[in-house]
Structures are given as C-alpha cells and as structure tokens.
Scaffold this motif. Sequence first.
Motif, PDB file in Angstrom:
ATOM      1  N   VAL A   1      30.501  51.972  40.703  1.00 57.93           N
ATOM      2  CA  VAL A   1      30.750  50.546  40.837  1.00 57.93           C
ATOM      3  C   VAL A   1      32.033  50.224  40.097  1.00 57.93           C
ATOM      4  N   ILE A   2      32.877  49.446  40.749  1.00 56.08           N
ATOM      5  CA  ILE A   2      34.060  48.894  40.099  1.00 56.08           C
ATOM      6  C   ILE A   2      33.879  47.384  40.141  1.00 56.08           C
ATOM      7  N   ALA A   3      33.668  46.806  38.988  1.00 57.21           N
ATOM      8  CA  ALA A   3      33.483  45.357  38.883  1.00 57.21           C
ATOM      9  C   ALA A   3      34.738  44.761  38.262  1.00 57.21           C
ATOM     10  N   SER A   4      35.320  43.794  38.947  1.00 50.45           N
ATOM     11  CA  SER A   4      36.502  43.109  38.447  1.00 50.45           C
ATOM     12  C   SER A   4      36.082  41.724  37.985  1.00 50.45           C
ATOM     13  N   VAL A   5      36.274  41.457  36.698  1.00 53.37           N
ATOM     14  CA  VAL A   5      35.870  40.180  36.120  1.00 53.37           C
ATOM     15  C   VAL A   5      37.115  39.440  35.649  1.00 53.37           C
ATOM     16  N   LYS A   6      37.390  38.318  36.290  1.00 56.06           N
ATOM     17  CA  LYS A   6      38.522  37.469  35.909  1.00 56.06           C
ATOM     18  C   LYS A   6      38.024  36.484  34.860  1.00 56.06           C
ATOM     19  N   VAL A   7      38.629  36.553  33.680  1.00 58.89           N
ATOM     20  CA  VAL A   7      38.220  35.729  32.546  1.00 58.89           C
ATOM     21  C   VAL A   7      39.199  34.567  32.395  1.00 58.89           C
TER      22      VAL A   7
ATOM     23  N   GLN B   1      44.089  38.875  32.100  1.00 58.46           N
ATOM     24  CA  GLN B   1      42.810  38.164  32.039  1.00 58.46           C
ATOM     25  C   GLN B   1      41.748  38.850  32.899  1.00 58.46           C
ATOM     26  N   LEU B   2      41.993  40.111  33.272  1.00 54.74           N
ATOM     27  CA  LEU B   2      41.061  40.849  34.121  1.00 54.74           C
ATOM     28  C   LEU B   2      40.425  41.997  33.344  1.00 54.74           C
ATOM     29  N   VAL B   3      39.112  42.092  33.432  1.00 56.76           N
ATOM     30  CA  VAL B   3      38.379  43.227  32.870  1.00 56.76           C
ATOM     31  C   VAL B   3      37.808  43.989  34.055  1.00 56.76           C
ATOM     32  N   THR B   4      38.111  45.283  34.114  1.00 56.78           N
ATOM     33  CA  THR B   4      37.582  46.138  35.166  1.00 56.78           C
ATOM     34  C   THR B   4      36.503  47.014  34.545  1.00 56.78           C
TER      35      THR B   4
ATOM     36  N   ASP C   1      30.493  30.373  31.323  1.00 59.28           N
ATOM     37  CA  ASP C   1      31.526  29.356  31.103  1.00 59.28           C
ATOM     38  C   ASP C   1      32.916  29.936  30.878  1.00 59.28           C
ATOM     39  N   ILE C   2      33.024  31.248  30.700  1.00 55.14           N
ATOM     40  CA  ILE C   2      34.340  31.838  30.417  1.00 55.14           C
ATOM     41  C   ILE C   2      34.816  32.783  31.524  1.00 55.14           C
ATOM     42  N   VAL C   3      34.002  32.968  32.552  1.00 54.22           N
ATOM     43  CA  VAL C   3      34.371  33.829  33.681  1.00 54.22           C
ATOM     44  C   VAL C   3      34.768  32.959  34.863  1.00 54.22           C
ATOM     45  N   GLU C   4      35.918  33.288  35.463  1.00 51.35           N
ATOM     46  CA  GLU C   4      36.387  32.564  36.644  1.00 51.35           C
ATOM     47  C   GLU C   4      35.869  33.171  37.943  1.00 51.35           C
ATOM     48  N   ASP C   5      35.813  34.519  38.001  1.00 54.89           N
ATOM     49  CA  ASP C   5      35.451  35.182  39.250  1.00 54.89           C
ATOM     50  C   ASP C   5      34.974  36.592  38.966  1.00 54.89           C
ATOM     51  N   VAL C   6      34.102  37.093  39.831  1.00 56.75           N
ATOM     52  CA  VAL C   6      33.623  38.470  39.755  1.00 56.75           C
ATOM     53  C   VAL C   6      33.674  39.064  41.154  1.00 56.75           C
ATOM     54  N   ALA C   7      34.221  40.275  41.260  1.00 59.85           N
ATOM     55  CA  ALA C   7      34.237  41.002  42.528  1.00 59.85           C
ATOM     56  C   ALA C   7      33.696  42.399  42.285  1.00 59.85           C
ATOM     57  N   LEU C   8      32.845  42.871  43.189  1.00 57.78           N
ATOM     58  CA  LEU C   8      32.235  44.200  43.052  1.00 57.78           C
ATOM     59  C   LEU C   8      32.632  45.099  44.203  1.00 57.78           C
TER      60      LEU C   8
END
Length: 101
Positions: free
Chosen positions: A4-10, A56-59, A88-95
């Motif tokens: 899994v590659i999860a991209s979390v835009k903070v 601002q991206l955590v993978t 409240d601090i995450v803008e978007d998540v993509a998996l």
Amino acid sequence: MIRVIASVKVKEGKLQEFLAIFNANIPSVLEEDGCIEYVPTVDVATSLDSQQVDNQLVTIIEKWESVEALEAHLKAPHMVEYVNAVSDIVEDVALKVLQDA
C-alpha cells in the motif's frame, strides 16, 4: 502479499503535528495480524529533473499479508482513534493498493 502506498496531504504548518500522532500509532499497527511493514516517509529534495517535492505530503509505505488484513487494519480501534485525531489537519488521502506482478 500486498503493498500500500498512502499519500496524506497535511495542512500547511501541520506536518510535525501529524507525524507525532502518526508515529505514536505505529507500534499498535505493527502488532496487527498480517502487518509486515508500516513506514511514514517525507519528500527529500534532489537534483532529479522529474521529481516533484511536496513538503506537506507524507507517503506511507505498507506491506500486508492480505487484503483482509488491510481491511481489518482500517477498522481497528487504534486506527479509528488515529483518524479522529488527524481529521482537522489532513487535507486529502489517496491510496494505491498493489500486488506484485
């Protein structure tokens, strides 16, 4: 095995807060049945022309024994708590859920 590659835009200025919450949850995730790997990563600037850097991206790189283990992970009580803590601090998540070809 699946990967899994999860991209979390903070949200701007919230990266360290997000990482503190995420890292506190890692031991619980690693104890889950079927979890092989669970690692947060951040972009590092290089001289590569095709690289896109987003500060601002955590993978999150994950390995699971099965889709069923991943699905159970997403319902685990500590994951529900984590999602509530970062909502409240995450803008978007993509998996991306992948298997070896």
